[in-house]
Enzyme design. Structure first.
Site, PDB file in Angstrom:
ATOM      1  N   GLU A 120       0.851  -1.193   0.000  1.00  0.00           N
ATOM      2  CA  GLU A 120       0.000   0.000   0.000  1.00  0.00           C
ATOM      3  C   GLU A 120       0.881   1.235   0.000  1.00  0.00           C
ATOM      4  OE1 GLU A 120      -3.751   2.069   2.366  1.00  0.00           O
ATOM      5  OE2 GLU A 120      -2.818   0.310   3.221  1.00  0.00           O
ATOM      6  N   ASN A 264      -2.746  -6.159   5.585  1.00  0.00           N
ATOM      7  CA  ASN A 264      -2.828  -7.219   4.573  1.00  0.00           C
ATOM      8  C   ASN A 264      -3.698  -8.373   5.061  1.00  0.00           C
ATOM      9  OD1 ASN A 264      -0.403  -5.839   3.391  1.00  0.00           O
ATOM     10  ND2 ASN A 264       0.530  -6.739   5.194  1.00  0.00           N
ATOM     11  N   HIS A 296      -6.667  -1.280  15.252  1.00  0.00           N
ATOM     12  CA  HIS A 296      -6.899  -0.599  13.970  1.00  0.00           C
ATOM     13  C   HIS A 296      -6.724  -1.559  12.796  1.00  0.00           C
ATOM     14  CE1 HIS A 296      -6.800   2.977  11.270  1.00  0.00           C
ATOM     15  NE2 HIS A 296      -6.027   2.190  10.534  1.00  0.00           N
ATOM     16  N   GLU A 297      -5.602  -2.286  12.779  1.00  0.00           N
ATOM     17  CA  GLU A 297      -5.344  -3.172  11.638  1.00  0.00           C
ATOM     18  C   GLU A 297      -6.313  -4.346  11.622  1.00  0.00           C
ATOM     19  OE1 GLU A 297      -3.545  -1.801   9.541  1.00  0.00           O
ATOM     20  OE2 GLU A 297      -2.606  -0.348  10.876  1.00  0.00           O
ATOM     21  N   HIS A 300      -9.641  -3.265  10.200  1.00  0.00           N
ATOM     22  CA  HIS A 300      -9.593  -3.117   8.742  1.00  0.00           C
ATOM     23  C   HIS A 300     -10.088  -4.372   8.018  1.00  0.00           C
ATOM     24  CE1 HIS A 300      -8.144   0.680   7.369  1.00  0.00           C
ATOM     25  NE2 HIS A 300      -6.983   0.645   7.993  1.00  0.00           N
TER      26      HIS A 300
END
Length: 868
Positions: A120, A264, A296-297, A300
């Site tokens: 990204e 990812n 947070h990840e 996602h």
């Protein structure tokens, strides 16, 4: 210079010429010559049968269509155009990649002894030629081949489906991701790690394997990350009804990483800063940061992966929403008031500054040259405030209905910000037509408020006007829909119900016009208004509060954020007035009533220690700078220091008593314990400026049994220039010089050292055995701290700070332009300073502009600044 980079515009978006439904990747990993074979199932979508693929810093070895060599192609600098293709075909591309030479840390590169990727926003094109855009979603199968002894762990997205050994000491593992995803979510890691394992049973009863991979010897520092991951999974099920969708969830901690972490699918690659922690190596702030970033990840997985972005202009669709979710996660697990205060500090400080800078942009930008430049506080933090405003307008129930509808409509697709707002609107019935302007309008609105009390009619009137100044990217501004949270208090501190036309009103007023009047009835005495509670919109509030009103709110406001905000406004009044006094050659003054108000806060037995610590913290130099059109660096610094000294001297006995009262024998990361340490250490930061400051800092350092108290002692010694500073710094360096991550705290203290000779200290520090300019964490800690957090020395009139910044930026322009682009921001605001400083900064920017090899990342920012 070479070819001038060109801008892309949101209005020019076009759907892709082809779809790629499946891609089968094989990586044969070698340090300097990795072979990547990519076999894709491609289908033509429009009339154009030519396929234009993205590729950068890779070598094309072979190209086949349906198994046959294909010669009809053109290879350009960053594109591969393949012509005369059938409507449907299998495309096989073999490329050669040099991971060891990849200092940009995008695509496939080496981090220490491990291979890893960062794709990204546009890193996948450094691996193979591909439609490297977020609206091309494919199912990935990935086979990784490497030396078994050196790289026993071979990881990629999805679930592990096969593995085997080869005859030459190499082995392979194959992974399959059943969920279509864009290229930016691809990940690969190969290395030798210690692994922490656990399991999580989802709400539907599925078992998910959890694995955290860390460098050898760091296993004892991964436990908090695992706890945070499990808490994240549980919270997302309970609050949003969202369950994880693969059989395994992996996190890998790497030392060389441009970002904080990357979501990812199923394989999150993390900066080790946001994974590794124990009481000896990490502060409370580190622990809370790990919890937030892990959350947070993970969040996602749904808000970013299952529903991704149609194009990069929509970045806030996933980032603003996911920041909101991680903020709510941290607030539900910890102190909601303290978390809200910390979030608002970021908005009022660096985000408002970004809004006022040459890089000002809406949360959904209209044009970009280099996408990496738009991973900004505006897109992330202001983006989250826009989501929070929708939550405020819809309420929790309405917001959750909107989220459910959003997933029903867009799961497995690439969506837009408009898609999200439409789902919220349709699910709740709330009209968000005007609210949409928050996505397209840049800048910080100011709400100017005046009040009038009519004792005969028992009415209280608030006149509200909104204004957003022109920004470099937009000259015309429109009235926004601003949720304005207001509460009124009588003289006894009781809440006065809001009534108008005989009807009870909600606390959230809808400000939708340039000028509006709100009249409240049945108000029996002149009230004290508490406004913009919970920071209900990312705006500046302009209201003529008296000292007495602010002190009243510090004591009586029911909302803790409003109490803190009243204290901040009270201090702001005296900071502003004293900056003017210093400029006029007058002495600095602080009213006794202000001292008494903060004495009352400090000694309060009803307030949580963590909240008291926030109340006692002064605004930063950077936040205060944002209040001014032209910044007087030295006057602001003098005022902030003098106010701190005045409070320290006036409250010395109370500070000592609270400091001693909150000493803890053992260390835990329970939120109550964190709060007590926060209050104790804010007391130390004041005591450092008293006659016994050196004694207190030295004693705390020597007795500290955790990194929080160690760093607090060193911070106190650093900021107050205490004699013990050099002894503490030397001792810390000797103890931790082998551990770069722990040394980052030391590097930051070197960068923020207020000494006049700090530049020579920094240059010496760059030769420290733990420092490397190639490592983004080291660079941000030392150089970034100096540029961003040492305003007096960075802005020294000699211009030496600017020259040093220019030297570093020129070096990073060649090795890691993404890090350079993050560091340059303090130079971009050069027009906020006096003519002499402007000239010196402009000289450095022009020097960068003249480089033949100026990277896109810097080109965009430098040119915008010089055009401003």
């Amino acid at each position: 210079m070479a070819q001038t980079p060109t801008a892309k515009y949101r209005k020019d978006y076009q759907t892709p010429s082809h779809s790629i439904s499946e891609i089968d990747l094989t990586f044969d990993l070698y340090d300097q010559a990795t072979t990547v074979t990519a076999i894709s199932t491609v289908k033509q979508l429009g009339e154009q049968n030519a396929l234009v693929l993205d590729g950068e810093s890779i070598e094309l070895k072979s190209l086949k269509v349906n198994g046959t060599d294909w010669a009809n192609y053109t290879l350009l600098d960053s594109k591969l155009e393949i012509k005369d293709l059938p409507e449907q075909f299998e495309l096989s591309i073999e490329t050669l990649v040099n991971p060891e030479a990849n200092t940009a840390l995008e695509g496939l590169y080496k981090s220490g002894g491990a291979f890893c990727t960062q794709c990204e926003a546009e890193g996948f094109r450094r691996i193979t030629y591909y439609l490297d855009r977020p609206d091309v979603l494919a199912k990935y199968t990935t086979k990784v081949i490497a030396d078994k002894q050196q790289y026993p762990y071979l990881l990629s997205n999805g679930n592990r489906v096969a593995d085997g050994d080869l005859t030459d000491g190499r082995h392979w593992v194959q992974w399959q991701d059943p969920h279509p995803k864009p290229a930016y979510l691809f990940a690969l890691v190969a290395g030798d790690f210690d692994v922490l394992r656990d399991q999580y049973k989802t709400q539907s009863g599925r078992d998910v394997e959890l694995e955290i991979f860390v460098d050898k010897g760091n296993l004892d520092r991964a436990n908090h990350a695992m706890v945070s991951l499990i808490n994240s999974m549980k919270w997302d099920e309970e609050r949003f009804g969202l369950e994880y969708d693969l059989d395994i969830y992996m996190i890998v901690a790497v030392d060389f990483f441009n970002m904080g972490a990357m979501e990812n699918k199923g394989l999150n690659v993390f900066n080790s800063k946001y994974v590794l922690a124990n009481e000896q190596t990490a502060t409370d702030t580190d622990y809370l940061g790990i919890e937030a970033v892990i959350g947070h990840e993970y969040f996602h997985n749904w808000t970013g992966n299952r529903v991704t972005c149609r194009d990069w202009f929509q970045l806030s669709l996933k980032e603003g929403l996911t920041v909101f979710r991680d903020q709510e996660f941290s607030s539900d697990l910890g102190s909601r008031a303290v978390n809200r205060i910390n979030n608002v500090r970021i908005i009022r400080g660096p985000q408002f500054a970004e809004d006022a800078s040459p890089m000002s942009h809406p949360i959904r930008p209209e044009k970009v040259i280099e996408m990496n430049n738009f991973y900004t506080l505006t897109v992330y933090e202001k983006g989250s405030e826009v989501i929070r405003m929708m939550h405020t307008l819809l309420g929790e129930e309405g917001f959750q209905k909107g989220m459910k509808l959003y997933f029903e409509r867009h799961d497995g697709t690439a969506a837009t910000c408009e898609d999200f707002v439409s789902a919220m609107e349709d699910a709740s019935g709330v009209d968000l037509a005007q609210f949409r302007l928050w996505y397209s309008q840049s800048g910080t609105p100011t709400l100017s408020v005046s009040s009038q009390y009519d004792s005969e009619a028992n009415t209280y009137t608030l006149k509200v006007s909104q204004h957003t100044e022109a920004t470099q990217d937009q000259s015309e501004k429109q009235a926004l829909h601003i949720p304005f949270d207001v509460e009124l208090y009588d003289s006894k501190g009781q809440v006065i119900a809001l009534q108008s036309n005989g009807q009870q009103l909600d606390n959230v007023l809808n400000v939708t016009q340039s000028e509006q009047t709100f009249i409240f009835e049945n108000v029996q005495e002149k009230p004290v208004p508490s406004m913009l509670r919970e920071f209900s919109a990312p705006v500046v509030l302009d209201y003529g509060y008296s000292d007495d009103e602010l002190i009243f709110l510090m004591v009586h406001a029911k909302n803790e954020f409003a109490r803190w905000d009243a204290g901040q406004m009270l201090l702001a009044k005296y900071i502003k007035s004293n900056v003017s006094r210093v400029q006029n050659g007058e002495s600095i003054e602080l009213a006794e009533s202000v001292i008494d108000a903060f004495r009352g806060v400090l000694l309060s037995e009803s307030l949580e220690p963590a909240f008291i610590a926030e109340m006692m913290a002064l605004s930063s130099h950077n936040e205060v700078s944002g209040w001014y059109k032209q910044v007087d660096v030295d006057s602001i610094a003098m005022v902030l220091k003098t106010i701190k000294v005045n409070i320290a001297e006036a409250l010395e006995d109370e500070l000592k008593a609270v400091y001693n009262h909150h000493a803890q024998e053992s260390y835990t990361i329970e939120h109550a314990a964190i709060g007590k340490r926060a209050l104790r250490n804010i007391c130390l930061s004041y005591l450092a400026f008293t006659s016994e400051g050196n004694q207190y800092a030295q004693a705390q350092y020597q007795k500290a049994n955790n990194m929080t108290d160690t760093i607090a002692a060193m911070n106190a010694a650093n900021s107050a220039k205490l004699p013990c500073r050099s002894t503490l710094m030397d001792d810390y360096s000797e103890k931790w010089k082998h551990d770069g991550l722990v040394m980052d705290k030391w590097f930051a203290l070197q960068g923020t050292n207020p000494a006049d000779d700090v530049l020579s200290i920094i240059k010496d520090t760059m030769n420290h055995e733990a420092f490397s300019l190639k490592n983004p964490n080291r660079t941000r800690s030392l150089i970034g701290a100096f540029l961003n957090m040492n305003p007096v020395q960075f802005h020294a009139k000699s211009g030496a700070g600017y020259q040093f910044a220019g030297e570093i930026l020129r070096e990073l322009n060649s090795s890691n332009p993404q890090v350079a682009s993050r560091l340059i921001d303090p130079l971009l605001k050069f027009r906020k300073y006096d003519d002499e400083r402007q000239s010196l900064i402009k000289k450095e920017l022009e020097s960068l502009q003249s480089l033949d090899n100026l990277a896109k990342d810097l080109f965009e920012k430098v040119n915008k600044a010089l055009e401003s």
